[in-house]
Motif scaffolding. Sequence first.
Motif, PDB file in Angstrom:
ATOM      1  N   PRO A  25      23.966  33.779  37.208  1.00 17.99           N
ATOM      2  CA  PRO A  25      24.113  33.868  35.754  1.00 17.99           C
ATOM      3  C   PRO A  25      25.478  34.404  35.339  1.00 17.99           C
ATOM      4  N   LEU A  26      26.046  35.295  36.177  1.00 15.72           N
ATOM      5  CA  LEU A  26      27.344  35.870  35.824  1.00 15.72           C
ATOM      6  C   LEU A  26      28.447  34.833  35.975  1.00 15.72           C
ATOM      7  N   LEU A  27      28.338  33.974  37.003  1.00 18.90           N
ATOM      8  CA  LEU A  27      29.312  32.896  37.168  1.00 18.90           C
ATOM      9  C   LEU A  27      29.375  32.046  35.910  1.00 18.90           C
ATOM     10  N   LEU A  28      28.198  31.818  35.308  1.00 15.64           N
ATOM     11  CA  LEU A  28      28.119  30.942  34.145  1.00 15.64           C
ATOM     12  C   LEU A  28      28.687  31.597  32.896  1.00 15.64           C
ATOM     13  N   VAL A  29      28.325  32.847  32.622  1.00 16.99           N
ATOM     14  CA  VAL A  29      28.658  33.405  31.308  1.00 16.99           C
ATOM     15  C   VAL A  29      29.673  34.547  31.323  1.00 16.99           C
ATOM     16  N   ALA A  30      29.894  35.159  32.497  1.00 19.74           N
ATOM     17  CA  ALA A  30      30.910  36.209  32.532  1.00 19.74           C
ATOM     18  C   ALA A  30      32.203  35.681  33.136  1.00 19.74           C
ATOM     19  N   GLY A  31      32.093  34.577  33.858  1.00 19.10           N
ATOM     20  CA  GLY A  31      33.279  33.914  34.388  1.00 19.10           C
ATOM     21  C   GLY A  31      33.894  34.649  35.554  1.00 19.10           C
ATOM     22  N   PHE A  32      35.138  34.264  35.856  1.00 14.69           N
ATOM     23  CA  PHE A  32      35.831  34.867  36.980  1.00 14.69           C
ATOM     24  C   PHE A  32      37.267  35.199  36.598  1.00 14.69           C
ATOM     25  N   THR A  33      37.727  36.331  37.109  1.00 14.95           N
ATOM     26  CA  THR A  33      39.116  36.697  36.859  1.00 14.95           C
ATOM     27  C   THR A  33      39.653  37.485  38.038  1.00 14.95           C
ATOM     28  N   ASP A  34      40.987  37.489  38.191  1.00 15.93           N
ATOM     29  CA  ASP A  34      41.628  38.280  39.244  1.00 15.93           C
ATOM     30  C   ASP A  34      42.069  39.641  38.717  1.00 15.93           C
ATOM     31  N   SER A  35      41.946  39.808  37.389  1.00  9.59           N
ATOM     32  CA  SER A  35      42.558  40.994  36.772  1.00  9.59           C
ATOM     33  C   SER A  35      41.509  42.000  36.310  1.00  9.59           C
ATOM     34  N   MET A  36      42.011  43.201  36.040  1.00  9.01           N
ATOM     35  CA  MET A  36      41.161  44.246  35.485  1.00  9.01           C
ATOM     36  C   MET A  36      40.750  43.845  34.070  1.00  9.01           C
ATOM     37  N   ASN A  37      39.522  44.198  33.696  1.00 16.80           N
ATOM     38  CA  ASN A  37      39.091  44.034  32.313  1.00 16.80           C
ATOM     39  C   ASN A  37      38.072  45.118  32.029  1.00 16.80           C
TER      40      ASN A  37
END
Lengths: 257, 293
Positions: B219-231
């Motif tokens: 579910p996180l892949l779908l709606v939280a996405g992916f990033t290499d950076s801090m957030n």
Amino acid sequence: MTIEIENLNAYYEGLQAVSDVSMSIPERAVTALIGPSGCGKSTLLRCINRMHEIVPGARVGGGVRLDGADLYAADADPVEVRARVGMVFQRPNPFPTMSIAENVLAGFRLRGERLSKADSESVIERALHSANLWDEVKDRLKRAGTSLSGGQQQRLCIARALASRPDVLLMDEPCSALDPASTQAIEDLIAMLRAEHTVVIVTHNLPQAARVADRVAFMATTETGDGGHLIEYGTTDEMFNHPVRSATQDYIAGRFG
Amino acid sequence: MRIARKRRIADRGFTIALACCGLLALIPLISVVWTTASRGLRRLDWDFFTQSMRGITGAGGGALHAITGTLLITFAATLIAVPIAIGTALWLVEYAAGSTSPVIRALARTVRAVIDVMAGIPSIVAGLFMYAVIAVTVGPGYRSGLAGAMALVIIMVPVVERSGEEVLARVPSELHEAALALGVPKWRMILKVVLPTALPGLVSTLLLGVSRIIGETAPLLLVAGFTDSMNYDLTDGRMVSLPVYVYSQWQNKGVDAAAYDDRAWTAALVLLAGVVLLHGLARLVVRRRNQTR
């Protein structure tokens, strides 16, 4: 506080438990309710502080007056009634999350009434003295209430009920879960309470009723499904030595129930 | 004589067979722990916990952004799910169970049925549901940690509600009566007696709920996405969590594939350690409760 019970009927969902009971309970005395299992004596007791109606589907008809004030009047608040009428249960039920001192103050704390530190201390000492428990626990008031023995826990529950200075103290078979020594301690305590409190006690134990009560009420069911009736009511001497009704005589003599 | 001997042999054989089943079940568990630990230890260094993957294409870098993301998303999901779940459990146990009204009983039955169904929902479906909700309300491109947390709420609520209900139902009725007989209003009785008495059980319920969602990936892949950076902002922008980090390190290896593998294993190890820690904590709380009773 005199208690007047008038034409009281109590029901569980689809079942009558108490049938048309009227009786007058004198103040500063111990009145015992006796009778065979299922005769409605505990239900009658629970009608005096409106605890009967917490059972889903339970109903009460008729009235109970405390010094004239009808507890079942339309504007009577059951929560206030219960704060005025203390109750002690069959099994000791101190709050496991609270210390001995906190258990005594539980009524105030849980109702959200604030007490100053000095007031709290005097309430704790007075209530524990009244419950004849002070000397045994005064050095460990911060220990858990559940760390005490069964008999001490029951006296702690009595102290908890007395702390709020109730008008009436109801006891529902308070010794049935206790050993003989603890029972003795509770009976001694009831004898002390008589001087200042109106006590109503339900008991299965006839010798106990004879020992602690000033007046005794005998209840029984006359036919099944009809609920418990008040068969006979009088002084302890009358009830145990000269009962008028044959059902009372049989019950006292151990012939039924 | 012969029958007794035959029986003894059969009994012995059966015992051995069952013991083998037990050992067999242990093999994959030990293997998983061993593999994760041995491969994960290679990158279990200071950098791993202090750096993100921003600008890193080969060796080095870390999972600070994923650890932060996991903590933030899990915390947010817990903060939303637990009040809903415990509130529902309280209503079912303290109000609906004692009601004689057919409407309330029917409602309680419906709520229980819905929660049973929710407990069986595959997590990817929870993610897709959240994806659809976001696409309709905010816009199809919106990704955030909070959206991920909301998807996890759908998974967490039934877990916490069911076990919370069991815990609350075990609060003795004697304590309810004791409080009511002192002239305590019902809502105060629930706040001051029921919840404190049930607290240790509720804490372990909460920890079980957290360990249920902390490893969620789909579910996180779908709606939280992916990033290499801090957030650090849950409401804005893509946020990665440890499971998603593991997946993406594994899936999108760069030229130095070994470095990506190592990071994936280390992240898996950290996640595993976290879950084991939570379970240990839950057991400790339960044991302490049993001792005080």
